[in-house]
Design a protein around this motif. Structure first.
Motif, PDB file in Angstrom:
ATOM      1  N   GLU A 113       1.030  -1.228  -0.107  1.00 43.54           N
ATOM      2  CA  GLU A 113       0.060   0.183   0.086  1.00 43.54           C
ATOM      3  C   GLU A 113       0.669   1.298   0.095  1.00 43.54           C
ATOM      4  N   ILE A 114       2.000   1.290   0.651  1.00 38.63           N
ATOM      5  CA  ILE A 114       3.072   2.416   0.469  1.00 38.63           C
ATOM      6  C   ILE A 114       3.345   2.598  -1.077  1.00 38.63           C
ATOM      7  N   MET A 115       3.528   1.561  -1.514  1.00 38.14           N
ATOM      8  CA  MET A 115       3.824   1.757  -3.075  1.00 38.14           C
ATOM      9  C   MET A 115       2.797   2.687  -3.888  1.00 38.14           C
ATOM     10  N   ALA A 116       1.502   2.418  -3.214  1.00 39.90           N
ATOM     11  CA  ALA A 116       0.537   3.740  -3.974  1.00 39.90           C
ATOM     12  C   ALA A 116       0.846   4.794  -3.847  1.00 39.90           C
ATOM     13  N   ALA A 117       1.481   5.190  -2.642  1.00 38.63           N
ATOM     14  CA  ALA A 117       1.782   6.550  -2.080  1.00 38.63           C
ATOM     15  C   ALA A 117       2.714   7.069  -2.848  1.00 38.63           C
ATOM     16  N   LEU A 118       3.689   6.355  -3.658  1.00 37.02           N
ATOM     17  CA  LEU A 118       4.745   7.057  -4.289  1.00 37.02           C
ATOM     18  C   LEU A 118       3.944   8.192  -5.153  1.00 37.02           C
ATOM     19  N   PRO A 119       4.455   9.251  -5.429  1.00 34.78           N
ATOM     20  CA  PRO A 119       4.090  10.253  -6.415  1.00 34.78           C
ATOM     21  C   PRO A 119       4.452   9.778  -7.702  1.00 34.78           C
ATOM     22  N   SER A 120       3.420   9.890  -8.557  1.00 34.65           N
ATOM     23  CA  SER A 120       3.519   9.306  -9.943  1.00 34.65           C
ATOM     24  C   SER A 120       4.698  10.266 -10.770  1.00 34.65           C
ATOM     25  N   VAL A 121       5.073  11.426 -10.121  1.00 35.35           N
ATOM     26  CA  VAL A 121       6.066  12.052 -10.919  1.00 35.35           C
ATOM     27  C   VAL A 121       7.158  11.407 -10.795  1.00 35.35           C
ATOM     28  N   VAL A 122       7.527  11.074  -9.743  1.00 37.86           N
ATOM     29  CA  VAL A 122       8.605  10.213  -9.289  1.00 37.86           C
ATOM     30  C   VAL A 122       8.818   8.874 -10.125  1.00 37.86           C
ATOM     31  N   LEU A 123       7.632   8.235 -10.271  1.00 35.33           N
ATOM     32  CA  LEU A 123       7.539   6.804 -11.021  1.00 35.33           C
ATOM     33  C   LEU A 123       7.998   7.471 -12.666  1.00 35.33           C
ATOM     34  N   GLY A 124       7.315   8.268 -13.088  1.00 40.13           N
ATOM     35  CA  GLY A 124       7.592   8.984 -14.437  1.00 40.13           C
ATOM     36  C   GLY A 124       8.918   9.152 -14.604  1.00 40.13           C
ATOM     37  N   PHE A 125       9.711   9.926 -13.545  1.00 40.08           N
ATOM     38  CA  PHE A 125      10.897  10.293 -13.792  1.00 40.08           C
ATOM     39  C   PHE A 125      11.771   9.165 -14.040  1.00 40.08           C
ATOM     40  N   LEU A 126      11.573   8.030 -12.911  1.00 36.51           N
ATOM     41  CA  LEU A 126      12.462   6.883 -12.918  1.00 36.51           C
ATOM     42  C   LEU A 126      12.282   6.023 -14.176  1.00 36.51           C
ATOM     43  N   ALA A 127      11.035   6.171 -14.567  1.00 39.40           N
ATOM     44  CA  ALA A 127      10.679   5.334 -15.696  1.00 39.40           C
ATOM     45  C   ALA A 127      11.226   6.088 -17.048  1.00 39.40           C
ATOM     46  N   GLY A 128      11.170   7.113 -17.356  1.00 40.79           N
ATOM     47  CA  GLY A 128      11.763   7.830 -18.359  1.00 40.79           C
ATOM     48  C   GLY A 128      13.314   7.779 -18.257  1.00 40.79           C
ATOM     49  N   LEU A 129      13.960   8.195 -17.268  1.00 42.16           N
ATOM     50  CA  LEU A 129      15.374   8.449 -17.188  1.00 42.16           C
ATOM     51  C   LEU A 129      16.273   7.339 -17.006  1.00 42.16           C
ATOM     52  N   TRP A 130      15.499   6.331 -16.189  1.00 43.55           N
ATOM     53  CA  TRP A 130      16.178   5.254 -15.638  1.00 43.55           C
ATOM     54  C   TRP A 130      15.967   3.886 -16.259  1.00 43.55           C
ATOM     55  N   LEU A 131      14.655   3.569 -16.309  1.00 40.50           N
ATOM     56  CA  LEU A 131      14.047   2.393 -16.669  1.00 40.50           C
ATOM     57  C   LEU A 131      14.326   2.158 -18.202  1.00 40.50           C
ATOM     58  N   ALA A 132      13.949   3.474 -18.850  1.00 40.45           N
ATOM     59  CA  ALA A 132      13.727   3.246 -20.581  1.00 40.45           C
ATOM     60  C   ALA A 132      15.230   2.930 -20.953  1.00 40.45           C
ATOM     61  N   PRO A 133      16.121   3.722 -20.654  1.00 42.59           N
ATOM     62  CA  PRO A 133      17.358   3.143 -21.323  1.00 42.59           C
ATOM     63  C   PRO A 133      17.928   1.665 -20.540  1.00 42.59           C
ATOM     64  N   LEU A 134      17.731   1.496 -19.575  1.00 43.66           N
ATOM     65  CA  LEU A 134      17.953   0.128 -19.015  1.00 43.66           C
ATOM     66  C   LEU A 134      17.386  -1.024 -19.753  1.00 43.66           C
ATOM     67  N   ILE A 135      15.868  -0.867 -19.689  1.00 48.78           N
ATOM     68  CA  ILE A 135      15.213  -1.736 -20.916  1.00 48.78           C
ATOM     69  C   ILE A 135      15.702  -2.039 -22.137  1.00 48.78           C
ATOM     70  N   GLN A 136      15.941  -0.934 -22.694  1.00 57.45           N
ATOM     71  CA  GLN A 136      16.542  -0.903 -23.995  1.00 57.45           C
ATOM     72  C   GLN A 136      17.858  -1.769 -24.171  1.00 57.45           C
ATOM     73  N   ARG A 137      18.549  -1.673 -22.985  1.00 58.69           N
ATOM     74  CA  ARG A 137      19.873  -2.582 -23.052  1.00 58.69           C
ATOM     75  C   ARG A 137      19.590  -4.136 -22.672  1.00 58.69           C
ATOM     76  N   VAL A 138      18.507  -4.523 -21.840  1.00 58.80           N
ATOM     77  CA  VAL A 138      18.368  -5.734 -21.387  1.00 58.80           C
ATOM     78  C   VAL A 138      16.958  -6.273 -21.556  1.00 58.80           C
ATOM     79  N   PHE A 139      16.358  -5.643 -22.474  1.00 56.65           N
ATOM     80  CA  PHE A 139      15.083  -6.131 -23.062  1.00 56.65           C
ATOM     81  C   PHE A 139      14.874  -7.627 -23.245  1.00 56.65           C
ATOM     82  N   PRO A 140      15.940  -8.339 -23.845  1.00 46.77           N
ATOM     83  CA  PRO A 140      16.151  -9.941 -24.123  1.00 46.77           C
ATOM     84  C   PRO A 140      16.090 -10.490 -22.808  1.00 46.77           C
ATOM     85  N   GLY A 141      16.504  -9.991 -21.712  1.00 50.08           N
ATOM     86  CA  GLY A 141      16.598 -10.423 -20.481  1.00 50.08           C
ATOM     87  C   GLY A 141      15.025 -10.421 -19.687  1.00 50.08           C
ATOM     88  N   LEU A 142      14.434  -9.158 -20.324  1.00 48.71           N
ATOM     89  CA  LEU A 142      13.249  -9.354 -19.553  1.00 48.71           C
ATOM     90  C   LEU A 142      12.108 -10.222 -20.076  1.00 48.71           C
TER      91      LEU A 142
END
Lengths: 756, 281
Positions: free
Chosen positions: A496-525
């Motif tokens: 339930e604490i997960m739900a309290a994460l501000p979505s701007v933080v999630l968006g920031f992480l997704a755009g700047l950290w997750l997106a390049p990471l996934i591009q590198r390791v998508f076959p792993g995913l």
């Protein structure tokens, strides 16, 4: 005193004293009760009123979009000398210049209603014999042109100098330039029979298309260049002969501002398109009713054709991929008028135009939205008309009079058709759904189709829900039915604490950290999708083979800890193997591979990233509501099933799941509602490209993100502003419909499981 | 009341054999018991709910557990089908032998055990499904797929529970639409649909009116022919009406166990007498 009122009159009231005591207590209680009821009612009504108020506000902002135009008489001028063939009007609607059929240019003060001045069109360049033989119809630009019997063409531009007097009043001084004489070799002494004129928005370029009695066609392009240092003005003229049409001089002509596109109508109603670099027509359309009026719309990428039978049509020059010449293509027709079309005048503000027919009927139209915004009577005497530069006035000229009308036409480009239907925009090969609120040039039209945004919204929701629903619901099922209570008490608050994460933080992480990471390791995913289930199955098999004594040492529901280790190990292995898989299966680069296979380039910020990031935001909501639904299944039902010898899995799937289904349905719908309205994550983790594609590896733009992106660019009260409000209304309606459907379904499901 | 030859009923009012070193107040001398409980103690966390209970339950008889509220009789009943396993923090010592084998042994398949030892709960708990599906649920989870066979089981179970005539025209209506007494009989039908050997009844009539109670009690007499019944009840009248043997539990201990008539008419222990004469409880 409600208590007293309940005692029927005439009844003997036993024991006055105790009754009074009861009465006072009751009164105080009733007052508190009434106050409480009032407070709760006020709160409830307040919420409903607030929501209705928001809805009302949005409706008020949206409503003007769908209104038509209002056209009202403003001023009139009567002077017997006036007989306009073409008109020019200034920005402030104070002055007009009338090119009359007697070959004279008359300057009219519309405010005072008098003709201020007049001069011959040809001026002092040598008086040709008689009045002009051809006058260029209205172009919307401040330029007039006439052709004479001696083969010469005279062009004059009009400027309106603005100054202010001591009191701050605006003074407009119309000024007619010296005549420019255009002559083509070999046309001397031949009568000019047809003329069209156009000017660039800055007025530094002019184009004239002319036809002579023998069918000769020429297009002139003049460029005025002012030397910045000397102030000298240099005018160059380019003369381009065009191949004559079969069947004599054209019935109508239209020229683009730079002369690169000329449209000529033949006597049998064909349209011939001439383009720069080729004297022969690029394309000739099929025959039709004789063309009586022809003009390019602003931007010169669409032509309006008026015919003798009253038809009004829009045609586009379309250049197919790989071709150097365009085709002239019929695009759309407007409801025909009763009389032949006499004049078509484009708006300089948008893709609108006005039409005048020979019966004196006038109409205001918009090409893209296909709307007829206004129809009215200009009077039998009307000969020509022009829209003011700001499209806020309509000047109608007839024999001996001018009439100025005020035009209020705020949102001509919007209709339900342009918002939701496929629209054939200028320069496009066919009808399409496009959102592009601003263009690269001033005369590009805004393309405001909401369909790409709706598709984007549903795409984002779809990709996040296919992740969030299975994880959320199955996780809740596991936590409530199988997990050890001690572990559950730790897991639920954490989720339930997960739900309290501000979505701007999630968006920031997704755009700047997750997106390049996934591009590198998508076959792993991808590999985790295979390896994690395998690991779970393997762990289960090993667990089953362990000696019973060892197994019984671990309390039921805590075996998940051992399984978690297997899952983590499988994920680690997946990502370790990722480069190997990428080189073995995907030829070294997954993005390149997917591009080669699908033909669609891989975007780093794509629907998969949003699915993961938004899924992360939606999972706790679904988990939490679904967990409650599972936990609320009565223990007696579970005991009843177990006492019959059912296993826990059988009990969960056959008793708990159906009984909890209304709650699970709610959980999914609440998650859906969250995903559909989510803004920050999609704003930051997608490229915000409003494309129509369900492909997982490219981006999209949602309705909500679109509002966030565009509202700073939307002037208050403008079409874009109101369209954004309309998309908000759409979101509102979407959520409302989904919630209503969800509630109805939930109530129906609940009806089946009532009385538990 | 018919009795199988192999199961002689002790003569009424007879004093059990005291010579074998048994406590006559606790052992009415049951031969070939279906359950033998040896020194069963149960703790909820630190709190001990059952104290060293040893008892033998006769086959194809009705055994009643009576006692004041909170004496542990329901907890004790739930030991027989290991339903207490579901609860956290429960520790059990001692043993229960079912047909001579411990029900706590790791070799025991708990699902099979529970199929053989059915249970009816205090509050009727039909599943939110149709009447038919309620009955068919048990056979289905034990692998019966054939529709004809399921139809047969449903009809036989409902007839055995004396519910068939009332519901045969609405088998596919939701079971939650039945009256309280009908729901409880449906639960009995559901319990016997899986052909158990034993049916545990946990205060099955506590929420029912006297008429519905009478019907259930009548039903129990019919079921006794084929099943061993153990009933927990707080009603001494009910225990004396329906049961063949009665056990009196008090504060988690077995105080007295004997043939029902003897226990009610001539209790051997003071606490029993006090309880059945209504001095406490």
């Amino acid at each position: 005193m409600p208590l007293a009122r309940r005692i029927p009159p005439g009844t003997r009231q036993p024991g006055g004293e105790p009754r009074r005591i009861r009465g006072t207590t009751a009164r105080r209680r009733l007052a508190a009760d009434r106050f409480g009821r009032w407070l709760v009612a006020a709160g409830g009504v307040g919420i409903i009123a607030t929501i209705l108020g928001i809805l009302l506000f949005i409706l008020i902002e949206v409503w003007p979009l769908f209104g038509g135009a209002r056209v009202e008489p403003l001023a009139g001028v009567r002077d017997a000398r006036l007989d306009p063939a073409a008109l020019v009007i200034d920005e402030y609607r104070t002055h007009a210049v009338s090119l009359d059929r007697d070959g004279r240019v008359r300057i009219v003060d519309l405010e005072r209603g008098v003709v201020d001045d007049e001069l011959p069109l040809a001026g002092d360049v040598g008086a040709p014999d008689g009045p002009p033989t051809a006058l260029a119809p209205v172009s919307g630009r401040p330029v007039v042109a006439g052709g004479f019997a001696d083969g010469r063409v005279v062009v004059r531009t009009v400027s309106f100098a603005i100054s202010f007097d001591d009191t701050g009043r605006r003074l407009v001084a119309p000024e007619v330039s010296a005549p420019t004489v255009l002559a083509a070799p070999g046309t001397e002494g031949r009568t000019v029979v047809r003329l069209a004129v156009a000017a660039s928005p800055a007025g530094d370029e002019l184009a004239v298309a002319a036809a002579w009695a023998d069918g000769t066609l020429h297009v002139f392009h003049t460029t005025r260049e002012e030397n910045d240092f000397t102030g000298e003005v240099e005018t160059s003229v380019e003369d381009r002969p065009l191949e004559p049409l079969a069947g004599g001089p054209p019935a109508a002509l239209a020229v683009s501002a730079r002369g690169e596109r000329v449209l000529a109508a033949t006597a049998d109603g064909r349209l011939a398109l001439y383009e720069a670099g080729d004297p022969r027509p690029s394309s000739v359309s099929g025959p039709g009713a004789p063309v009586t009026a022809l003009t390019w719309l602003v931007g010169d990428r669409a032509a309006v054709v008026g015919r003798k039978d009253g038809a009004i049509e829009v045609w586009f020059p379309i250049r197919d991929r790989g071709e150097t010449r365009s085709r002239i293509v019929f695009v759309r027709a407007f409801p025909p008028r009763d009389a032949p079309i006499a004049v078509l005048a484009p708006s300089l503000r948008n893709k609108g135009f006005v039409a005048l027919d020979r019966g004196g009927g006038a109409g205001l139209y918009h090409s893209t939205s296909r709307r007829t915004l206004w129809r009215g009577e200009a009077g039998e005497a009307a000969r020509t008309l022009v829209l003011a530069p700001r499209a806020d006035g309509l000047l109608v000229g007839g024999s001996g009079q001018l009439a100025l009308w005020r035009v209020d036409n705020p949102h001509p480009e919007i209709s339900l058709g342009t918002l939701f239907g496929k629209v054939w925009y200028e320069g496009y090969p066919g009808p399409a759904w496009v959102w592009q609120s601003t263009g690269g040039t001033d005369d590009a039209e805004p393309k405001l189709s909401l369909v790409p945004l709706l598709v984007g919204t549903l795409k984002g929701t779809f990709y996040s829900l296919i992740l969030a629903i299975p994880i959320g619901v199955l996780g809740a099922m596991y936590a409530s039915q199988f997990m050890h209570p001690r572990l559950r008490n730790a897991v639920k608050p954490v989720v339930e604490i997960m739900a309290a994460l501000p979505s701007v933080v999630l968006g920031f992480l997704a755009g700047l950290w997750l997106a390049p990471l996934i591009q590198r390791v998508f076959p792993g995913l991808l590999l985790t999708l295979v390896l994690v289930p395998l690991a779970v199955i393997a762990a289960g098999a090993v667990w089953h083979r362990l000696p019973a004594r060892l197994r019984h040492r671990v309390p039921d529901g805590l075996e998940v800890v051992a399984f978690a280790a297997a899952i983590v190990a499988a994920m680690w292995l997946s990502f370790e193997l990722s480069p190997w898989v990428e080189s073995m299966v995907f030829g070294g680069s997954f993005p390149d591979w997917i591009h080669a296979v699908s033909g669609i380039p891989y975007d780093q910020r794509n629907a998969v990233i949003v699915g993961i990031a938004m899924g992360f935001a939606v999972i706790p909501i679904i988990f939490s509501v679904a967990e409650d639904a599972f936990s609320n299944v009565p223990r007696t039902l579970i005991s009843g099933s177990l006492a019959l010898g059912a296993s826990r899995w059988q009990t969960v799937t056959r008793i708990v799941l159906p009984t909890a289904s209304p709650g699970i349905f709610s959980a999914v719908m609440i998650g859906f509602g969250r995903a559909i309205g989510e803004t920050m994550i999609v704003l930051m983790a997608t490229g915000n490209t409003p494309i129509m594609s369900w492909f997982p590896f490219n981006g999209f733009r949602t309705l909500s993100a679109n509002i966030a992106v565009e509202i700073p660019e939307a002037p208050y009260g403008g079409t874009l502003y109101r369209t954004l409000f309309f998309s908000a209304l759409l979101l509102f309606a979407l959520t409302f419909v989904i919630n209503t459907v969800a509630e109805v379904v939930r109530q129906r499901l609940r009806g089946r499981y009532a009385d538990l | 009341m018919t009795t199988p030859d192999s199961m002689p009923v002790p003569p009424k009012g007879a004093v059990p054999d005291a010579a074998a070193g048994r406590d006559p107040a606790l052992d009415p001398g049951i031969e070939d018991p279906i359950f033998s409980v040896h020194g069963l103690s149960l703790h909820y966390g630190d709190k001990q709910a059952l104290h060293d209970i040893s008892i033998e339950i006769p086959r194809n008889r009705i055994t009643a557990f009576i006692g004041p509220s909170g004496c542990g009789k329901s907890t004790f009943l739930r030991c027989f089908n290991r339903l207490n396993d579901l609860l956290d923090n429960v520790t059990i010592r001692g043993d229960i032998l079912f047909e001579g084998r411990s029900i706590f042994s790791p070799e025991v398949e708990i699902n099979t055990l529970r199929r053989r030892i059915g249970m009816v709960f205090q509050k009727s708990n039909p599943f939110p499904k149709s009447i038919y599906e309620n009955i068919a649920y048990g056979p289905r989870i034990h692998g019966v797929r054939d529709r004809r066979r399921l139809d047969e089981i449903v009809e036989r179970s409902l007839r055995a529970a004396a519910l068939w005539d009332e519901v045969k025209d609405r088998l596919h209506d939701n079971a939650l639409g039945l009256s309280g007494g009908q729901q409880q009989r449906l639960c009995i039908a559901r319990a016997i649909a899986v052909e158990p050997d034993v049916v545990l009844l946990d205060e099955p009539c506590s929420a029912l009116d006297p008429l519905a109670t009478a019907r259930i009690e009548e039903l129990m007499q019919d079921l006794k022919e084929n099943y061993t019944l153990i009933i927990v009840t707080h009603s001494m009248q009910q225990a004396s009406r329906v049961s063949d043997y009665t056990a009196f539990l008090y504060l988690g201990r077995l105080i007295e166990y004997g043939v029902t008539e003897q226990l009610f008419i001539k209790p051997r222990k003071k606490e029993t007498e006090d309880y059945i004469t209504g001095r406490f409880g």
